[in-house]
Design an enzyme around this catalytic site. Structure first.
Site, PDB file in Angstrom:
ATOM      1  N   ARG A  92      54.130  46.824  41.336  1.00 43.93           N
ATOM      2  CA  ARG A  92      53.245  46.840  42.511  1.00 43.93           C
ATOM      3  C   ARG A  92      53.198  48.247  43.083  1.00 43.93           C
ATOM      4  NH1 ARG A  92      55.064  41.082  45.322  1.00 43.93           N
ATOM      5  NH2 ARG A  92      54.492  39.843  43.506  1.00 43.93           N
TER       6      ARG A  92
ATOM      7  N   LYS B   5      51.660  41.887  36.344  1.00 44.19           N
ATOM      8  CA  LYS B   5      52.893  41.418  35.713  1.00 44.19           C
ATOM      9  C   LYS B   5      52.559  40.635  34.453  1.00 44.19           C
ATOM     10  CE  LYS B   5      53.583  37.070  38.182  1.00 44.19           C
ATOM     11  NZ  LYS B   5      54.554  36.204  38.805  1.00 44.19           N
TER      12      LYS B   5
ATOM     13  N   SER C 124      50.569  39.817  45.313  1.00 44.75           N
ATOM     14  CA  SER C 124      50.974  38.681  46.130  1.00 44.75           C
ATOM     15  C   SER C 124      50.437  38.763  47.551  1.00 44.75           C
ATOM     16  CB  SER C 124      52.501  38.597  46.107  1.00 44.75           C
ATOM     17  OG  SER C 124      52.914  37.433  46.738  1.00 44.75           O
ATOM     18  N   HIS C 125      51.338  38.782  48.509  1.00 43.25           N
ATOM     19  CA  HIS C 125      50.968  38.722  49.926  1.00 43.25           C
ATOM     20  C   HIS C 125      50.669  40.097  50.507  1.00 43.25           C
ATOM     21  CE1 HIS C 125      55.109  39.396  49.083  1.00 43.25           C
ATOM     22  NE2 HIS C 125      55.189  40.090  50.190  1.00 43.25           N
TER      23      HIS C 125
ATOM     24  N   GLU D 249      62.707  29.005  47.184  1.00 42.89           N
ATOM     25  CA  GLU D 249      63.212  30.246  47.737  1.00 42.89           C
ATOM     26  C   GLU D 249      62.866  30.314  49.210  1.00 42.89           C
ATOM     27  OE1 GLU D 249      63.120  33.772  44.838  1.00 42.89           O
ATOM     28  OE2 GLU D 249      61.093  32.987  44.918  1.00 42.89           O
ATOM     29  N   GLU D 250      63.721  31.047  49.931  1.00 42.06           N
ATOM     30  CA  GLU D 250      63.477  31.239  51.360  1.00 42.06           C
ATOM     31  C   GLU D 250      62.165  31.980  51.620  1.00 42.06           C
ATOM     32  OE1 GLU D 250      63.459  34.557  52.313  1.00 42.06           O
ATOM     33  OE2 GLU D 250      64.016  35.098  50.261  1.00 42.06           O
ATOM     34  N   SER D 251      61.680  32.719  50.640  1.00 46.10           N
ATOM     35  CA  SER D 251      60.483  33.538  50.816  1.00 46.10           C
ATOM     36  C   SER D 251      59.212  32.698  50.628  1.00 46.10           C
ATOM     37  CB  SER D 251      60.499  34.708  49.844  1.00 46.10           C
ATOM     38  OG  SER D 251      60.671  34.231  48.517  1.00 46.10           O
TER      39      SER D 251
ATOM     40  N   ARG E 293      66.307  43.246  54.109  1.00 44.60           N
ATOM     41  CA  ARG E 293      66.246  41.839  54.508  1.00 44.60           C
ATOM     42  C   ARG E 293      67.650  41.394  54.901  1.00 44.60           C
ATOM     43  NH1 ARG E 293      61.156  40.923  53.076  1.00 44.60           N
ATOM     44  NH2 ARG E 293      60.387  41.115  50.934  1.00 44.60           N
TER      45      ARG E 293
ATOM     46  N   ASP F 182      50.920  31.435  45.244  1.00 45.06           N
ATOM     47  CA  ASP F 182      52.191  30.820  44.851  1.00 45.06           C
ATOM     48  C   ASP F 182      53.098  30.497  46.032  1.00 45.06           C
ATOM     49  OD1 ASP F 182      52.813  33.448  45.335  1.00 45.06           O
ATOM     50  OD2 ASP F 182      53.687  33.854  43.357  1.00 45.06           O
ATOM     51  N   ARG F 183      52.823  31.092  47.183  1.00 47.64           N
ATOM     52  CA  ARG F 183      53.671  30.791  48.350  1.00 47.64           C
ATOM     53  C   ARG F 183      53.017  29.731  49.228  1.00 47.64           C
ATOM     54  NH1 ARG F 183      56.428  36.250  50.651  1.00 47.64           N
ATOM     55  NH2 ARG F 183      57.035  37.099  48.624  1.00 47.64           N
TER      56      ARG F 183
ATOM     57  N   ASP G 195      48.086  35.308  46.133  1.00 46.54           N
ATOM     58  CA  ASP G 195      47.896  34.796  44.774  1.00 46.54           C
ATOM     59  C   ASP G 195      48.224  33.315  44.633  1.00 46.54           C
ATOM     60  OD1 ASP G 195      50.595  35.380  45.204  1.00 46.54           O
ATOM     61  OD2 ASP G 195      51.000  35.663  43.085  1.00 46.54           O
TER      62      ASP G 195
ATOM     63  N   THR H 225      67.268  36.498  43.587  1.00 46.53           N
ATOM     64  CA  THR H 225      65.890  36.448  44.064  1.00 46.53           C
ATOM     65  C   THR H 225      64.931  36.834  42.938  1.00 46.53           C
ATOM     66  OG1 THR H 225      66.536  36.945  46.318  1.00 46.53           O
ATOM     67  CG2 THR H 225      64.294  37.527  45.692  1.00 46.53           C
TER      68      THR H 225
ATOM     69  N   LYS I 138      56.142  29.585  41.198  1.00 47.01           N
ATOM     70  CA  LYS I 138      56.113  28.799  42.419  1.00 47.01           C
ATOM     71  C   LYS I 138      54.660  28.460  42.717  1.00 47.01           C
ATOM     72  CE  LYS I 138      56.646  32.894  45.365  1.00 47.01           C
ATOM     73  NZ  LYS I 138      57.128  34.016  44.549  1.00 47.01           N
TER      74      LYS I 138
ATOM     75  N   ASP J 180      49.472  32.218  50.069  1.00 52.33           N
ATOM     76  CA  ASP J 180      49.417  33.683  50.098  1.00 52.33           C
ATOM     77  C   ASP J 180      48.325  34.239  49.191  1.00 52.33           C
ATOM     78  OD1 ASP J 180      50.562  33.078  47.681  1.00 52.33           O
ATOM     79  OD2 ASP J 180      51.875  34.823  47.683  1.00 52.33           O
TER      80      ASP J 180
HETATM   81  C1  G16 Z   1      58.285  37.595  44.734  1.00 52.99           C
HETATM   82  C2  G16 Z   1      59.212  36.858  43.834  1.00 52.99           C
HETATM   83  C3  G16 Z   1      60.069  35.920  44.625  1.00 52.99           C
HETATM   84  C4  G16 Z   1      60.775  36.669  45.726  1.00 52.99           C
HETATM   85  C5  G16 Z   1      59.781  37.399  46.577  1.00 52.99           C
HETATM   86  C6  G16 Z   1      60.441  38.319  47.585  1.00 52.99           C
HETATM   87  O1  G16 Z   1      57.373  36.715  45.295  1.00 52.99           O
HETATM   88  O2  G16 Z   1      58.521  36.119  42.860  1.00 52.99           O
HETATM   89  O3  G16 Z   1      60.979  35.346  43.767  1.00 52.99           O
HETATM   90  O4  G16 Z   1      61.521  35.786  46.511  1.00 52.99           O
HETATM   91  O5  G16 Z   1      58.993  38.226  45.764  1.00 52.99           O
HETATM   92  O6  G16 Z   1      61.175  39.268  46.893  1.00 52.99           O
HETATM   93  P1  G16 Z   1      61.820  40.491  47.634  1.00 52.99           P
HETATM   94  O7  G16 Z   1      62.777  39.889  48.630  1.00 52.99           O
HETATM   95  O8  G16 Z   1      62.503  41.268  46.556  1.00 52.99           O
HETATM   96  O9  G16 Z   1      60.720  41.240  48.347  1.00 52.99           O
HETATM   97  P2  G16 Z   1      55.828  37.070  45.358  1.00 52.99           P
HETATM   98  O10 G16 Z   1      55.220  35.895  46.077  1.00 52.99           O
HETATM   99  O11 G16 Z   1      55.754  38.362  46.144  1.00 52.99           O
HETATM  100  O12 G16 Z   1      55.393  37.227  43.953  1.00 52.99           O
END
Ligand code: G16
Length: 552
Positions: free
Chosen positions: A30, A134, A121-122, A372-374, A505, A290-291, A288, A353, A385, A286
């Site tokens: 990214r 990816k 993503s977000h 995941e918490e995220s 974090r 997945d969240r 893409d 993570t 996800k 979000d």
């Molecule tokens: C990605 C990963 C997740 C992770 C999140 C936050 O999500 O696929 O497994 O929990 O990033 O990661 P970090 O804490 O390293 O920023 P996404 O939705 O951004 O693809």
């Protein structure tokens, strides 16, 4: 009759030089759009992906993205490179669109060799904002570390890439075309995914709920990729009134917003659900897709609790009627789901993570649900996800239990106790200072165990390391955990998804068995632990910030 000249597309080999910053993070590469727009930058990374794979000649590749700025340009380049490198067929979502879980679904359904997903993503989108890429493997999931490391290694030594010299493909029309020797199929972006959802959930019951005249829901797609999926599923297939889905058109800049489904960035939805005459149910996804974030009327479900509630109620959903093989959660995710697993007599795996760490557990049928918490939850139906899957799961549970979101969650706490949980993010921290902060905690680690802070005594302190139970691979330095004798935890990690400076974090968790205290605001319940975290890590000093930029 005049014969038109048929030009045979030419494979070109273009000389290039490595970029040294193409190390994939938590979820792919990214960077800001202008970084990707540098001559050869994207091409180098794509060629590095192909060079790290074996046996894809003549095979199928899936390509799609979240529709953000640069999506279409990148897809044209990737298609021409896939053709030049010998793929036999590419499936690409119409308009270049595929949500991340839909891409995973299409890879699996078509037994593709793998897929390239374009998304940050977000993270915000636009000409000066973020872009990402990816690679997903044949199981539909993000490439494991050994593949991402191989891609990175190739990116550091690359000298040339291959690309077909050919006109752009029309991405807007569903149908089959040719690019050199390679077949291109532009597919409806939603069909396969919608069919999969219908096979998992009790659509009749959800339809009854959404059309009963008194249950109201709002799905906020935040002008990102889930719009077409949510319109099709909720409004067209499940009969929810038009207008149930808001911000349902994917925009290249996500409408200038930050499509991160949390209490800060999904503010319109939060205001609606916490306002007067609020709907019964609110959800957001979000960039893409997945969240997910789940809200009840005046009620927020933390992602960690959401995983635990879904696990505890899984047998109400047709796909999981026979129970779960196991649950998996990322290390910083609260231990609420561990309690459900213990009661069900199944394993709860703790992984680093990154969704990629769930792939082996799902493939080996050791885990059925992951979270995941995220704001990520998913299952073995795909290998990513899945935001809308989580929304449908909640609707299915509500339709069967005929209770509100709040009743379902508070009942859950009564049974299992409540894991108070919060994450504090400090975004845009100077990278050197962030590394100094981590080094400072490391220097204290040998003496922390046994130390007391008020009523809390440190039971253990380590830098989390994970040994994959399926292939034995080891991932070290995955975040600092400080555990206390009463089960509370403080975790520190630097994010692997940001594109500017560092993001610290801080994850904090405590356990409260007494229902009389379950109503407390987590920030109040966790106050002592947050103070301890600052005392140990000197967060304000190192970040030079008085308070976090985002609290969830
Ligand atoms: C990605 C990963 C997740 C992770 C999140 C936050 O999500 O696929 O497994 O929990 O990033 O990661 P970090 O804490 O390293 O920023 P996404 O939705 O951004 O693809």
């Amino acid at each position: 009759m005049k014969m038109s000249k048929i030009l045979t597309p030419m494979i070109q080999t273009i000389a290039t030089q490595p970029f040294l910053d193409q190390k994939p993070g938590t979820s792919g590469l990214r960077k800001k759009v202008p970084v990707f727009q540098q001559p050869h930058y994207l091409e180098n990374f794509v060629q590095s992906i192909f060079d790290s794979l074996e046996g894809f000649q003549g095979q199928t590749l899936v390509v799609g993205g979240d529709g953000r700025y640069y999506n279409r340009t990148a897809i044209q380049i990737i298609l021409k490179m896939a053709a030049a490198n010998g793929f036999g067929r590419v499936l690409v979502g119409q308009g270049g669109i595929l949500s991340t879980p839909a891409a995973s679904c299409v890879i699996r359904k078509n037994q593709a060799f793998g897929g390239i997903i374009l998304s940050a993503s977000h993270n915000p989108a636009g000409p000066t904002e973020d872009f990402g890429i990816k690679y997903n493997i044949g199981n539909g999931g993000p490439a494991p570390e050994k593949v991402t490391e191989a891609i990175y290694a190739h990116s550091k030594t690359i000298t040339s890439y291959k690309i077909l010299e050919a006109p752009d493909v029309n991405l807007d029309k569903v149908g089959v075309d040719k690019l050199g020797e390679m077949a291109i199929e532009v597919i409806d972006a939603v069909n396969d995914y919608a069919q999969l959802m219908e096979s998992l959930f009790d659509f009749d019951r959800i339809r009854e709920l959404l059309t009963n005249g008194h249950f109201r829901m709002c799905m906020d797609s935040l002008s990102a990729v889930t719009g077409p999926y949510a319109h099709r599923l909720f409004e067209q297939r499940l009969g929810a009134p038009l207008g149930t889905v808001v911000h349902g058109e994917p925009l290249e800049d996500f409408g200038g917003g930050h499509p991160d489904p949390n209490l800060v960035y999904a503010h319109d939805l939060v205001e609606l659900l916490f306002g007067d005459n609020a709907p019964d149910f609110g959800a957001a996804s979000d960039g893409d897709g997945d969240r997910n974030m789940i809200l009840g009327r005046q009620f927020f479900v933390t992602p960690s609790d959401s995983l635990a509630v879904l696990a505890a109620n899984a047998t109400l959903v047709p796909a999981y009627r026979d129970g779960l093989a196991g649950i998996a959660r990322s290390m910083p995710t609260s231990q609420a789901s561990d309690r459900v697993a213990a009661k069900l007599g199944i394993e709860c795996y703790e992984t680093p993570t990154g969704w990629k760490f769930f792939g082996n557990l799902l493939d080996a049928n050791k885990a059925t649900l992951c979270g995941e918490e995220s704001f990520g939850t998913g299952s073995n139906h795909v290998r990513e996800k899945d935001g809308l899957w989580a929304v449908l799961f909640w609707l299915n549970i509500i339709a069967v239990r005929q209770q509100s979101v709040e009743e379902i969650v508070t009942d859950h706490w009564k049974t299992y106790g409540r894991n108070f949980y919060s994450r504090h993010d400090y975004e845009g921290v100077d990278s050197d200072r962030a590394n100094e902060l981590v080094a400072n905690i490391h220097s204290q680690m040998p003496t922390l165990t046994g130390k007391t802070f008020g009523s809390y005594e440190v039971a253990y302190c380590d830098d989390f390391s994970y040994t994959d139970p399926v292939d034995g691979s080891v991932s070290t330095k995955q975040g600092i955990r400080i555990g206390f004798t009463d089960g509370s935890r403080i975790v520190f990690r630097l994010s692997g998804t940001g594109t500017q400076g560092a993001t610290l974090r801080l994850y904090v968790e405590s356990y409260e068995p007494n229902p009389a205290n379950h109503h407390l605001d987590p920030q109040v319940a966790l106050k002592d632990l947050l103070d301890i975290a600052d005392a140990i890590a000197q967060i304000r000093h190192y970040t030079q910030m008085d308070k976090p930029t985002v609290i969830t």
